[in-house]
Design a protein around this motif. Structure first.
Motif, mmCIF file in Angstrom:
data_model
loop_
_atom_site.group_PDB
_atom_site.id
_atom_site.type_symbol
_atom_site.label_atom_id
_atom_site.label_comp_id
_atom_site.label_asym_id
_atom_site.label_seq_id
_atom_site.Cartn_x
_atom_site.Cartn_y
_atom_site.Cartn_z
ATOM 1 N N MET A 1 0.845 -1.192 0.000
ATOM 2 C CA MET A 1 0.000 0.000 0.000
ATOM 3 C C MET A 1 0.876 1.236 0.000
ATOM 4 N N ASN A 2 0.421 2.284 -0.632
ATOM 5 C CA ASN A 2 1.173 3.533 -0.673
ATOM 6 C C ASN A 2 1.490 4.004 0.742
ATOM 7 N N THR A 3 2.680 4.598 0.900
ATOM 8 C CA THR A 3 3.136 4.970 2.243
ATOM 9 C C THR A 3 2.264 6.024 2.896
ATOM 10 N N GLY A 4 1.371 6.681 2.161
ATOM 11 C CA GLY A 4 0.502 7.671 2.768
ATOM 12 C C GLY A 4 -0.396 7.100 3.839
ATOM 13 N N PHE A 5 -0.617 5.794 3.821
ATOM 14 C CA PHE A 5 -1.497 5.144 4.796
ATOM 15 C C PHE A 5 -0.787 4.834 6.104
ATOM 16 N N SER A 6 0.531 4.702 6.077
ATOM 17 C CA SER A 6 1.254 4.134 7.210
ATOM 18 C C SER A 6 1.051 4.915 8.505
ATOM 19 N N ALA A 7 0.899 6.250 8.410
ATOM 20 C CA ALA A 7 0.739 7.051 9.619
ATOM 21 C C ALA A 7 -0.575 6.768 10.331
ATOM 22 N N GLY A 8 -1.562 6.238 9.623
ATOM 23 C CA GLY A 8 -2.857 5.947 10.237
ATOM 24 C C GLY A 8 -3.101 4.475 10.483
ATOM 25 N N GLU A 9 -2.069 3.663 10.279
ATOM 26 C CA GLU A 9 -2.251 2.208 10.350
ATOM 27 C C GLU A 9 -2.750 1.729 11.708
ATOM 28 N N GLU A 10 -2.179 2.240 12.788
ATOM 29 C CA GLU A 10 -2.586 1.762 14.113
ATOM 30 C C GLU A 10 -4.029 2.145 14.414
ATOM 31 N N ARG A 11 -4.455 3.327 13.966
ATOM 32 C CA ARG A 11 -5.860 3.700 14.156
ATOM 33 C C ARG A 11 -6.759 2.747 13.385
ATOM 34 N N TRP A 12 -6.340 2.418 12.172
ATOM 35 C CA TRP A 12 -7.105 1.466 11.349
ATOM 36 C C TRP A 12 -7.269 0.133 12.079
ATOM 37 N N ARG A 13 -6.160 -0.395 12.594
ATOM 38 C CA ARG A 13 -6.202 -1.691 13.259
ATOM 39 C C ARG A 13 -7.090 -1.643 14.497
ATOM 40 N N SER A 14 -7.031 -0.530 15.224
ATOM 41 C CA SER A 14 -7.801 -0.424 16.463
ATOM 42 C C SER A 14 -9.304 -0.350 16.201
ATOM 43 N N ARG A 15 -9.690 -0.001 14.974
ATOM 44 C CA ARG A 15 -11.115 0.186 14.665
ATOM 45 C C ARG A 15 -11.713 -0.967 13.866
ATOM 46 N N LEU A 16 -10.929 -1.980 13.593
ATOM 47 C CA LEU A 16 -11.485 -3.158 12.933
ATOM 48 C C LEU A 16 -12.544 -3.779 13.844
ATOM 49 N N GLY A 17 -13.662 -4.135 13.265
ATOM 50 C CA GLY A 17 -14.752 -4.692 14.052
ATOM 51 C C GLY A 17 -15.743 -3.669 14.543
ATOM 52 N N THR A 18 -15.474 -2.379 14.310
ATOM 53 C CA THR A 18 -16.438 -1.345 14.669
ATOM 54 C C THR A 18 -17.512 -1.241 13.583
ATOM 55 N N LEU A 19 -18.560 -0.509 13.872
ATOM 56 C CA LEU A 19 -19.715 -0.443 12.981
ATOM 57 C C LEU A 19 -19.333 -0.002 11.577
ATOM 58 N N ARG A 20 -18.593 1.098 11.465
ATOM 59 C CA ARG A 20 -18.291 1.637 10.139
ATOM 60 C C ARG A 20 -17.463 0.658 9.317
ATOM 61 N N GLN A 21 -16.523 -0.032 9.945
ATOM 62 C CA GLN A 21 -15.707 -0.994 9.218
ATOM 63 C C GLN A 21 -16.504 -2.235 8.828
ATOM 64 N N VAL A 22 -17.341 -2.713 9.723
ATOM 65 C CA VAL A 22 -18.157 -3.886 9.412
ATOM 66 C C VAL A 22 -19.122 -3.582 8.267
ATOM 67 N N VAL A 23 -19.726 -2.407 8.285
ATOM 68 C CA VAL A 23 -20.630 -2.029 7.197
ATOM 69 C C VAL A 23 -19.879 -1.978 5.875
ATOM 70 N N ARG A 24 -18.740 -1.340 5.870
ATOM 71 C CA ARG A 24 -17.939 -1.268 4.639
ATOM 72 C C ARG A 24 -17.597 -2.651 4.100
ATOM 73 N N GLN A 25 -17.045 -3.512 4.951
ATOM 74 C CA GLN A 25 -16.601 -4.824 4.484
ATOM 75 C C GLN A 25 -17.766 -5.693 4.027
ATOM 76 N N GLU A 26 -18.868 -5.640 4.753
ATOM 77 C CA GLU A 26 -20.009 -6.487 4.400
ATOM 78 C C GLU A 26 -20.663 -6.024 3.107
ATOM 79 N N LEU A 27 -20.795 -4.723 2.906
ATOM 80 C CA LEU A 27 -21.394 -4.236 1.661
ATOM 81 C C LEU A 27 -20.517 -4.575 0.459
ATOM 82 N N VAL A 28 -19.205 -4.367 0.587
ATOM 83 C CA VAL A 28 -18.305 -4.726 -0.506
ATOM 84 C C VAL A 28 -18.392 -6.223 -0.786
ATOM 85 N N ARG A 29 -18.473 -7.033 0.262
ATOM 86 C CA ARG A 29 -18.604 -8.484 0.082
ATOM 87 C C ARG A 29 -19.850 -8.821 -0.726
ATOM 88 N N ARG A 30 -20.988 -8.274 -0.336
ATOM 89 C CA ARG A 30 -22.238 -8.572 -1.037
ATOM 90 C C ARG A 30 -22.155 -8.139 -2.505
#
Length: 264
Positions: A1-30
């Motif tokens: 992934m482009n290095t622009g993401f790296s500064a926010g990586e830990e925030r991303w990991r900490s929010r996996l399983g939250t509502l917004r992430q679950v909605v995103r992943q499930e809709l893309v899956r469907r």
């Protein structure tokens, strides 16, 4: 992934399983599975695979998946999840450490039947180089699943949250400060569709992702199963219906690669 993401990586990991992430992943899956049958098995490349949510889904369904990411931590998370899978699933997954800029160096032309690129393009100053690389690795008839920030709706989130200054600024900008605290870039549907077509990748369908839940708190928990299913059904319908999908936070484009060889 482009290095622009790296500064926010830990925030991303900490929010996996939250509502917004679950909605995103499930809709893309469907949305993705409505275009991608389980048989025959496809060769799949997931660019910026992260923790592997979609890649694992496809491996479980019989596809052969290569996951590429520049984050050792996220690839480690993917490997941890993969270790709990049956051997038949593990054998269908290959993980590589590398960035999206490495595509043409790492992979032969036309090597993949399906390419996933979710939440990556927004960290590139221009979409053109990555789109060129995607076209390079896609086989004729191949499928592209591309998830981007919706440039036509940048004012929606700040406006609904009452941040009037940011909303006003968003009307005249293609960049924004995302929930990870990173400055990112948005794409507009029509120019992006045209850019894909110039590379012989033609749009089949597009969807909106996260319409009703985009203003939810970044740490909002997932509700009970009945409420979540009702919420997902509403989001799913809105994401494929005008005018609602036009104001979604994210756009999910599903497209296919046509034959570029001259007619004989």
């Amino acid at each position: 992934m482009n290095t622009g993401f790296s500064a926010g990586e830990e925030r991303w990991r900490s929010r996996l399983g939250t509502l917004r992430q679950v909605v995103r992943q499930e809709l893309v899956r469907r949305q993705l599975l409505s275009h991608l049958p389980d048989s025959p098995p496809r060769r799949v490349l997931d660019i910026g695979c992260g923790q592997g949510t979609q890649a694992l889904l496809l491996a479980r369904r019989g596809h052969h998946v290569t996951g590429l990411d520049s984050s050792p931590q996220l690839l480690g998370d993917f490997r941890t999840a993969l270790a709990d899978e049956p051997e038949t699933v593990r054998d269908r997954v290959q993980l590589l450490h590398g960035s999206a800029e490495d595509l043409t160096r790492l992979f032969e032309p036309a090597g993949f039947d399906v390419v996933l690129c979710h939440g990556v393009l927004m960290y590139f100053p221009s979409p053109e180089p990555l789109l060129d690389a995607i076209a390079h690795v896609m086989a004729t008839g191949g499928l592209l699943s591309l998830l981007v920030r919706n440039g036509d709706a940048l004012a929606m989130r700040p406006g609904l949250l009452g941040d009037w200054s940011s909303a006003t600024h968003a009307f005249d900008s293609d960049t924004y400060l995302n929930r990870l605290g990173l400055r990112a870039r948005a794409d507009h549907l029509e120019p992006l569709t045209s850019a894909l077509a110039q590379r012989h990748i033609h749009l089949d369908q597009w969807y909106g992702v996260r319409i009703f839940t985009d203003t939810a708190d970044a740490n909002a928990p997932v509700p009970d199963e009945e409420t979540l299913n009702a919420l997902l059904d509403a989001e799913d319908r809105a994401g494929s219906t005008d005018p609602y999908r036009r104001v979604a936070s994210l756009l999910h484009l599903v497209a296919h690669r046509t034959d570029t060889s001259p007619a004989g």
